[in-house]
Design a protein around this motif. Structure first.
Motif, PDB file in Angstrom:
ATOM      1  N   ALA A  61      75.733  75.053  36.299  1.00  0.00           N
ATOM      2  CA  ALA A  61      76.512  75.684  35.675  1.00  0.00           C
ATOM      3  C   ALA A  61      75.667  76.888  34.684  1.00  0.00           C
ATOM      4  O   ALA A  61      76.163  77.986  34.371  1.00  0.00           O
ATOM      5  CB  ALA A  61      77.537  74.946  34.356  1.00  0.00           C
ATOM      6  N   VAL A  62      74.461  76.584  34.314  1.00  0.00           N
ATOM      7  CA  VAL A  62      73.524  77.536  33.828  1.00  0.00           C
ATOM      8  C   VAL A  62      73.286  78.782  34.676  1.00  0.00           C
ATOM      9  O   VAL A  62      73.258  79.860  34.485  1.00  0.00           O
ATOM     10  CB  VAL A  62      72.419  77.090  33.114  1.00  0.00           C
ATOM     11  CG1 VAL A  62      71.209  77.998  32.822  1.00  0.00           C
ATOM     12  CG2 VAL A  62      72.649  75.920  32.004  1.00  0.00           C
ATOM     13  N   TYR A  63      72.981  78.488  36.003  1.00  0.00           N
ATOM     14  CA  TYR A  63      72.615  79.388  37.017  1.00  0.00           C
ATOM     15  C   TYR A  63      74.019  80.255  37.120  1.00  0.00           C
ATOM     16  O   TYR A  63      73.740  81.649  37.220  1.00  0.00           O
ATOM     17  CB  TYR A  63      72.271  78.788  38.134  1.00  0.00           C
ATOM     18  CG  TYR A  63      70.802  78.214  38.177  1.00  0.00           C
ATOM     19  CD1 TYR A  63      69.845  79.108  37.984  1.00  0.00           C
ATOM     20  CD2 TYR A  63      70.429  77.069  38.405  1.00  0.00           C
ATOM     21  CE1 TYR A  63      68.558  78.753  38.088  1.00  0.00           C
ATOM     22  CE2 TYR A  63      69.241  76.593  38.434  1.00  0.00           C
ATOM     23  CZ  TYR A  63      68.244  77.267  38.334  1.00  0.00           C
ATOM     24  OH  TYR A  63      67.003  76.803  38.109  1.00  0.00           O
ATOM     25  N   VAL A  64      75.086  79.765  37.190  1.00  0.00           N
ATOM     26  CA  VAL A  64      76.252  80.528  37.469  1.00  0.00           C
ATOM     27  C   VAL A  64      76.238  81.518  36.314  1.00  0.00           C
ATOM     28  O   VAL A  64      76.785  82.605  36.184  1.00  0.00           O
ATOM     29  CB  VAL A  64      77.435  79.716  37.536  1.00  0.00           C
ATOM     30  CG1 VAL A  64      78.717  80.318  37.727  1.00  0.00           C
ATOM     31  CG2 VAL A  64      77.476  79.102  39.205  1.00  0.00           C
ATOM     32  N   GLY A  65      76.286  80.949  35.161  1.00  0.00           N
ATOM     33  CA  GLY A  65      76.539  81.668  33.932  1.00  0.00           C
ATOM     34  C   GLY A  65      75.448  82.626  33.798  1.00  0.00           C
ATOM     35  O   GLY A  65      75.953  83.921  33.342  1.00  0.00           O
ATOM     36  N   LEU A  66      74.242  82.681  34.132  1.00  0.00           N
ATOM     37  CA  LEU A  66      73.315  83.627  33.905  1.00  0.00           C
ATOM     38  C   LEU A  66      73.361  84.758  35.184  1.00  0.00           C
ATOM     39  O   LEU A  66      73.449  85.867  34.499  1.00  0.00           O
ATOM     40  CB  LEU A  66      71.760  83.120  34.032  1.00  0.00           C
ATOM     41  CG  LEU A  66      70.611  83.988  34.240  1.00  0.00           C
ATOM     42  CD1 LEU A  66      70.540  84.495  32.702  1.00  0.00           C
ATOM     43  CD2 LEU A  66      69.369  83.272  34.688  1.00  0.00           C
ATOM     44  N   GLY A  67      73.946  84.207  36.361  1.00  0.00           N
ATOM     45  CA  GLY A  67      74.328  85.286  37.044  1.00  0.00           C
ATOM     46  C   GLY A  67      75.544  86.260  36.538  1.00  0.00           C
ATOM     47  O   GLY A  67      75.575  87.306  36.795  1.00  0.00           O
ATOM     48  N   ALA A  68      76.570  85.434  36.013  1.00  0.00           N
ATOM     49  CA  ALA A  68      77.437  86.180  35.674  1.00  0.00           C
ATOM     50  C   ALA A  68      77.169  87.060  34.571  1.00  0.00           C
ATOM     51  O   ALA A  68      77.733  88.317  34.489  1.00  0.00           O
ATOM     52  CB  ALA A  68      78.719  85.331  35.363  1.00  0.00           C
ATOM     53  N   PHE A  69      76.378  86.734  33.592  1.00  0.00           N
ATOM     54  CA  PHE A  69      75.753  87.507  32.622  1.00  0.00           C
ATOM     55  C   PHE A  69      74.896  88.934  33.120  1.00  0.00           C
ATOM     56  O   PHE A  69      75.553  89.992  32.682  1.00  0.00           O
ATOM     57  CB  PHE A  69      74.960  86.553  31.765  1.00  0.00           C
ATOM     58  CG  PHE A  69      74.326  87.563  30.618  1.00  0.00           C
ATOM     59  CD1 PHE A  69      75.234  88.008  29.486  1.00  0.00           C
ATOM     60  CD2 PHE A  69      73.054  87.850  30.406  1.00  0.00           C
ATOM     61  CE1 PHE A  69      74.745  88.810  28.597  1.00  0.00           C
ATOM     62  CE2 PHE A  69      72.561  88.690  29.559  1.00  0.00           C
ATOM     63  CZ  PHE A  69      73.237  89.174  28.426  1.00  0.00           C
ATOM     64  N   LEU A  70      74.353  88.434  33.991  1.00  0.00           N
ATOM     65  CA  LEU A  70      73.403  89.772  34.697  1.00  0.00           C
ATOM     66  C   LEU A  70      74.642  90.760  35.337  1.00  0.00           C
ATOM     67  O   LEU A  70      74.425  91.613  35.217  1.00  0.00           O
ATOM     68  CB  LEU A  70      72.666  89.158  35.725  1.00  0.00           C
ATOM     69  CG  LEU A  70      71.306  88.628  34.934  1.00  0.00           C
ATOM     70  CD1 LEU A  70      70.373  87.866  36.383  1.00  0.00           C
ATOM     71  CD2 LEU A  70      70.447  89.790  34.636  1.00  0.00           C
ATOM     72  N   LEU A  71      75.750  90.204  35.952  1.00  0.00           N
ATOM     73  CA  LEU A  71      76.568  90.966  36.684  1.00  0.00           C
ATOM     74  C   LEU A  71      77.428  91.792  35.453  1.00  0.00           C
ATOM     75  O   LEU A  71      77.892  93.129  35.916  1.00  0.00           O
ATOM     76  CB  LEU A  71      77.597  90.122  37.568  1.00  0.00           C
ATOM     77  CG  LEU A  71      76.955  89.713  38.697  1.00  0.00           C
ATOM     78  CD1 LEU A  71      77.694  88.741  39.614  1.00  0.00           C
ATOM     79  CD2 LEU A  71      76.472  90.818  39.671  1.00  0.00           C
ATOM     80  N   ALA A  72      77.628  91.119  34.289  1.00  0.00           N
ATOM     81  CA  ALA A  72      78.709  91.923  33.568  1.00  0.00           C
ATOM     82  C   ALA A  72      78.008  92.493  32.386  1.00  0.00           C
ATOM     83  O   ALA A  72      78.512  93.302  31.699  1.00  0.00           O
ATOM     84  CB  ALA A  72      79.518  90.776  32.840  1.00  0.00           C
ATOM     85  N   ALA A  73      76.571  92.358  32.209  1.00  0.00           N
ATOM     86  CA  ALA A  73      76.031  92.929  31.070  1.00  0.00           C
ATOM     87  C   ALA A  73      75.755  94.359  31.235  1.00  0.00           C
ATOM     88  O   ALA A  73      75.532  95.186  32.267  1.00  0.00           O
ATOM     89  CB  ALA A  73      74.648  92.121  30.746  1.00  0.00           C
ATOM     90  N   PRO A  74      75.766  95.166  30.013  1.00  0.00           N
ATOM     91  CA  PRO A  74      75.506  96.725  30.381  1.00  0.00           C
ATOM     92  C   PRO A  74      73.890  96.877  30.825  1.00  0.00           C
ATOM     93  O   PRO A  74      73.038  96.053  31.024  1.00  0.00           O
ATOM     94  CB  PRO A  74      75.377  97.047  28.781  1.00  0.00           C
ATOM     95  CG  PRO A  74      75.969  96.044  27.960  1.00  0.00           C
ATOM     96  CD  PRO A  74      75.942  94.694  28.742  1.00  0.00           C
ATOM     97  N   ALA A  75      74.015  98.158  31.449  1.00  0.00           N
ATOM     98  CA  ALA A  75      73.005  98.254  32.330  1.00  0.00           C
ATOM     99  C   ALA A  75      71.465  98.459  31.322  1.00  0.00           C
ATOM    100  O   ALA A  75      70.316  98.233  31.744  1.00  0.00           O
ATOM    101  CB  ALA A  75      73.028  99.676  32.990  1.00  0.00           C
ATOM    102  N   HIS A  76      71.725  99.012  30.269  1.00  0.00           N
ATOM    103  CA  HIS A  76      70.638  99.258  29.055  1.00  0.00           C
ATOM    104  C   HIS A  76      70.068  97.814  28.559  1.00  0.00           C
ATOM    105  O   HIS A  76      68.971  98.054  27.867  1.00  0.00           O
ATOM    106  CB  HIS A  76      71.128 100.011  28.023  1.00  0.00           C
ATOM    107  CG  HIS A  76      72.022  99.417  26.951  1.00  0.00           C
ATOM    108  ND1 HIS A  76      71.808  98.500  26.232  1.00  0.00           N
ATOM    109  CD2 HIS A  76      73.290  99.504  27.172  1.00  0.00           C
ATOM    110  CE1 HIS A  76      72.768  98.194  25.420  1.00  0.00           C
ATOM    111  NE2 HIS A  76      73.975  98.901  26.057  1.00  0.00           N
ATOM    112  N   MET A  77      70.601  96.863  28.865  1.00  0.00           N
ATOM    113  CA  MET A  77      70.081  95.556  28.152  1.00  0.00           C
ATOM    114  C   MET A  77      68.763  95.139  29.126  1.00  0.00           C
ATOM    115  O   MET A  77      67.919  94.357  28.604  1.00  0.00           O
ATOM    116  CB  MET A  77      71.024  94.277  28.333  1.00  0.00           C
ATOM    117  CG  MET A  77      71.977  94.595  27.302  1.00  0.00           C
ATOM    118  SD  MET A  77      73.071  93.215  27.206  1.00  0.00           S
ATOM    119  CE  MET A  77      72.014  92.135  26.568  1.00  0.00           C
TER     120      MET A  77
END
Length: 85
Positions: free
Chosen positions: A29-45
């Motif tokens: 679940a952590v891996y899926v969450g990290l991947g979803a965060f990377l996909l949804a996070a703003p580009a400047h982060m």
């Protein structure tokens, strides 16, 4: 040397296996969450190009899903499921 009887040692091993099952599911679940965060996070982060961020995020999601399904199939599936066809 510790004086433990066989039942205590067996139960301790069983509880460790149960804890490990849920830990592996949590990590999936952590891996899926990290991947979803990377996909949804703003580009400047992140200091990654948008394409690289999408690829890495997608790989994290894919890896997390693979880990989840492998763990579920190995530890949580009823052992008699394959015989009830």
């Amino acid at each position: 040397m510790l004086n433990t009887d066989a039942d205590e040692r067996i139960n301790r091993g069983r509880s460790q296996r149960v804890a490990m099952r849920y830990f592996v599911l949590l990590m999936a679940a952590v891996y899926v969450g990290l991947g979803a965060f990377l996909l949804a996070a703003p580009a400047h982060m992140f200091a990654l190009a948008p394409t690289a961020r999408r690829v890495v995020g997608g790989l994290f999601v894919l890896y997390g899903l693979i880990r989840f399904f492998r763990t579920f199939r190995q530890h949580f599936r009823n052992r008699h499921d394959s015989f009830q066809r």
